[in-house]
Enzyme design. Structure first.
Site, PDB file in Angstrom:
ATOM      1  N   GLU A   1      33.636   0.337  62.098  1.00 20.22           N
ATOM      2  CA  GLU A   1      33.102   1.688  62.258  1.00 20.22           C
ATOM      3  C   GLU A   1      33.056   2.107  63.725  1.00 20.22           C
ATOM      4  O   GLU A   1      32.707   1.331  64.602  1.00 20.22           O
ATOM      5  CB  GLU A   1      31.680   1.776  61.682  1.00 20.22           C
ATOM      6  CG  GLU A   1      31.081   3.155  61.904  1.00 20.22           C
ATOM      7  CD  GLU A   1      29.789   3.406  61.153  1.00 20.22           C
ATOM      8  OE1 GLU A   1      29.536   2.734  60.146  1.00 20.22           O
ATOM      9  OE2 GLU A   1      29.051   4.294  61.579  1.00 20.22           O
TER      10      GLU A   1
ATOM     11  N   ASN B   1      32.602   6.441  50.178  1.00 18.30           N
ATOM     12  CA  ASN B   1      31.389   5.722  49.782  1.00 18.30           C
ATOM     13  C   ASN B   1      30.377   6.647  49.119  1.00 18.30           C
ATOM     14  O   ASN B   1      30.059   7.710  49.660  1.00 18.30           O
ATOM     15  CB  ASN B   1      30.709   5.123  51.018  1.00 18.30           C
ATOM     16  CG  ASN B   1      31.513   4.021  51.663  1.00 18.30           C
ATOM     17  OD1 ASN B   1      32.641   3.758  51.279  1.00 18.30           O
ATOM     18  ND2 ASN B   1      30.923   3.378  52.643  1.00 18.30           N
TER      19      ASN B   1
ATOM     20  N   ASP C   1      28.422  -3.597  52.910  1.00 17.57           N
ATOM     21  CA  ASP C   1      28.322  -2.243  53.468  1.00 17.57           C
ATOM     22  C   ASP C   1      27.468  -2.280  54.739  1.00 17.57           C
ATOM     23  O   ASP C   1      26.353  -2.809  54.716  1.00 17.57           O
ATOM     24  CB  ASP C   1      27.672  -1.342  52.401  1.00 17.57           C
ATOM     25  CG  ASP C   1      27.737   0.127  52.754  1.00 17.57           C
ATOM     26  OD1 ASP C   1      28.643   0.533  53.503  1.00 17.57           O
ATOM     27  OD2 ASP C   1      26.876   0.887  52.252  1.00 17.57           O
TER      28      ASP C   1
HETATM   29  P1  13P Z   1      25.470   8.263  50.410  1.00 13.69           P
HETATM   30  O1  13P Z   1      24.228   7.499  50.080  1.00 13.69           O
HETATM   31  O2  13P Z   1      25.197   9.490  51.180  1.00 13.69           O
HETATM   32  O3  13P Z   1      26.311   8.527  49.204  1.00 13.69           O
HETATM   33  O4  13P Z   1      26.324   7.356  51.398  1.00 13.69           O
HETATM   34  C1  13P Z   1      26.798   6.114  50.969  1.00 13.69           C
HETATM   35  C2  13P Z   1      27.424   5.360  52.069  1.00 13.69           C
HETATM   36  O5  13P Z   1      28.085   5.902  52.926  1.00 13.69           O
HETATM   37  C3  13P Z   1      27.243   3.900  52.096  1.00 13.69           C
HETATM   38  O6  13P Z   1      27.783   3.326  53.218  1.00 13.69           O
END
Ligand code: 13P
Length: 288
Positions: free
Chosen positions: A136, A230, A85
């Protein structure tokens, strides 16, 4: 089942008008809770690992080995992707080496030409390894010192440039924010999402910052081309609340209530409930 890339699951989700959840993991309990729920609900799932969480778990190799072993020991049959991520350029290469099945290269802070060059290079490496790549465009806002009321929006033309490189999936800011949404948040920008969708064609889109987005907005985003959502903070908050309750009720002081397997159990159940609720809203149940 071996780890899979996110390609098939996201393409299927886009066609079927639902979204696959990416749930971030922090440790064994998190991973076990998410995998068990995905299996129970027959939903595909993406395990997200931030660079910080990877470091916390002692490194990406530990993460890969833990996840692969759990899939085997828990007899998980649903498709599971292990995904970096918000990866840095260096972090992407570490995860490729460690055996992840998918990476996100977050080049959003680079000038667009540099983002394009690095994304292009990583796409080639991923293709050779059968991995997927999320790129992104336009950074996702985050609340800092309570000042951010509106997440950033991506430029649809820049989205097209990146999508045309052949990325598997594309994250584009549409007013979404990581973490809790501030009271003055003005909501997702569906006008921007529509423009991005019109320019990026069949590339499944990713919605970051899934915590706290109202259900009707989630459903509308899915109808407009979002195929991966996400969620991180919401599982953390659920875990925290359940753990706090256990301790405040003095349960850790009764019998063997101090045993970590007992102490962490309410938090694990809370994560499971959160994942279940999200999978229901995203429409991924029974899609494995
Ligand atoms: P949140 O923590 O707001 O759920 O976002 C998660 C996210 O986008 C990880 O990339």
């Amino acid at each position: 089942m071996a780890l899979v890339s996110v390609k098939d699951m996201c393409e299927k989700a886009l066609k079927g008008k639902y979204a696959v959840g990416q749930f971030n993991i922090n440790n064994l309990e998190w991973t076990k809770a998410i995998l068990a729920t995905a299996e129970e609900l027959k939903s595909p799932v993406i395990l997200g690992v931030s660079e910080g969480a990877g470091k916390y778990m002692t490194g990406f190799k530990t993460v890969t080995n833990m996840v692969k072993a759990m899939i085997e020991e828990m007899n998980i049959t649903v498709p599971v992707a292990l995904h970096l991520d918000h990866g840095t350029y260096e972090g992407c290469y570490k995860c490729i080496e460690a055996g992840f099945s998918s990476i996100m290269f977050d080049g959003s802070h680079f000038p667009i030409d540099e983002n394009i060059a690095k994304t292009k290079e990583l796409i080639e490496v991923c293709k050779q390894k059968g991995m997927s790549l999320e790129a992104e465009v336009g950074s996702i806002g985050g609340e800092e010192d309570g000042v951010v009321g509106q997440g950033e929006c991506a430029d649809p033309d820049e989205c097209k440039k990146i999508a045309d490189l052949g990325v598997t999936i594309l994250a584009a800011g549409i007013g979404n924010i990581h973490g809790k949404y501030p009271a003055n948040w003005t909501g997702l920008r569906f006008d921007v999402l529509e423009k991005i969708k019109a320019k990026t064609g069949d590339t499944p889109l990713v919605l970051h910052g899934g915590t706290g987005i109202p259900t009707d907005m989630i459903k509308k985003a899915i109808s407009l081309g979002v195929a991966k959502i996400n969620v991180n903070t919401e599982c953390q908050l659920a875990f925290q609340e359940a753990t706090r309750k256990y301790v405040e009720e003095g349960k850790d002081l009764v019998g063997k209530g101090f045993d970590p397997r007992k102490l962490l159990a309410p938090g694990v159940e809370a994560i499971k409930a959160t994942v279940r609720e999200k999978m229901q809203i995203f429409g991924s149940i029974g899609k494995a």
